[in-house]
Design a protein around this motif. Structure first.
Motif: not given
Lengths: 202, 202
Positions: B84-96
């Motif tokens: 659901g959380s678009v921004i947080r999920t995107s950034i966390e995926t990117f950081m991984e």
DNA sequence: AGAATGAGCGAACAGTTGTAAGCTAAGCGG
DNA sequence: CCGCTTAGCTTACAACTGTTCGCTCATTCT
């Protein structure tokens, strides 16, 4: 000519030689000690009378580049007092610097993500001066709490820096577009930060 | 083993050798053909059976890195649907991605401002995929007009990218701070862009 | 079966690099 | 004025670079 005076003179010759060899196709890492010495008009081994190695030269270049940036900031502040439009004046001043000293800007741009940790932190330090100045301005002019003022300033500097990088590869007729696009982005940040203080939900 | 099969195999050996030699202290530009060949377990001259020169290898690496990024995007979209959380999920995926494939990310980061125009535009193209996807999403989900959706997406991608670069030099215990700072910045952009459609005054 | 293709190799090349050693000579402090 | 310091030079070396040439020999095609 005094001895120390002459030494300083060839030291500058080395620094200038290095700067003048930087270009779109030539990074500092791809400079060789011999090339620099050749252009400076000295023997390769004489280089060591002034710098321990190329890294030491490079750090000097980064420092000088940072100095230019800080002079730029002062110049921008003067313009702002006369002109009024903070964001536009700042960006335009920055863009003039980038296009007028593209090799200096390229040095910072590249070494920011280069292979030497010392270089990277030197560049980061120079950029932090920018951020700190802007953050202080934001704290004065807006209602932003300290921590958020810094985050806002960082975002703004990153965007402006990146626009400079774009300009290096763009034809001059696009500078206007790049500038106005960045102005829009910065206004979004300012407006968003102003009306959107803090929210706990993640 | 078939002839073509074997050829592909050593081609991959070369590519893998190049990737594995990249590090914080070693950029692609500082790789030599002989080093790569040595690590790939072939004679220096055999390199030419697969690539015309190092530049061609480099472009291949950038392409592969871009491919990984696009796979990442797909993965992020799946996560978003569940989370659901678009921004947080995107950034966390990117950081991984950044922390898990730091050498790949470093390649993109460095060649984005490197000495080869071909490399620069190759990286720019890969990043544009990111921007285009995000801009399309913004157009759907918000009331932003097309042109501004793109500017917003570009700003967001730049900020996220830069956070990745920061993470490379930061201790892992700071990742959390970096992530939440970036989330704040992106929210400002989104909020600012939403409530601040267009204004003519410069 | 025989010919053709082409991946991989070793030797060799000319060029460049960083750096060490030791000399010269000009400026400086006593 | 003499001796010390030192910027700059020449020479030299070993290490590495990209690239050419010609060869081998296993796979493929006819």
């Amino acid at each position: 000519m005094s001895r120390a005076e002459q030494k300083e003179r060839t030291r500058r010759a080395i620094i200038n030689a290095a700067f003048s060899q930087l270009s779109a196709d030539k990074s500092f890492a791809s400079l060789s000690l011999r090339e620099v010495a050749r252009e400076a008009g000295i023997a390769p081994t004489s280089f060591y009378r002034h710098f321990a190695d190329m890294d030491e030269l490079g750090l000097t270049l980064v420092d000088e580049a940072g100095l230019m940036l800080r002079q730029l900031m002062r110049q921008a502040r003067q313009r702002i007092e006369k002109n009024g439009s903070v964001i536009r004046t700042s960006i335009e001043t920055f863009m003039e610097f980038v296009t007028g000293n593209s090799n200096v800007f390229r040095l910072l741009l590249r070494e920011r993500s280069g292979t030497s940790a010392a270089f990277r932190s030197a560049v980061a330090r120079e950029i932090q001066h920018f951020v700190a100045e802007l953050a202080e301005y934001l704290r004065k002019e807006t209602t932003c709490p300290d921590e958020l003022a810094r985050a806002q300033a960082e975002a703004m500097v990153i965007l402006v820096f990146h626009t400079g990088a774009d300009a290096l590869d763009a034809p001059p007729e696009q500078y206007g577009y790049l500038t106005s696009r960045t102005i829009t982005q910065l206004r979004w940040l300012a407006h968003g930060a102003a009306g959107y203080g803090r929210k706990p939900k993640g």
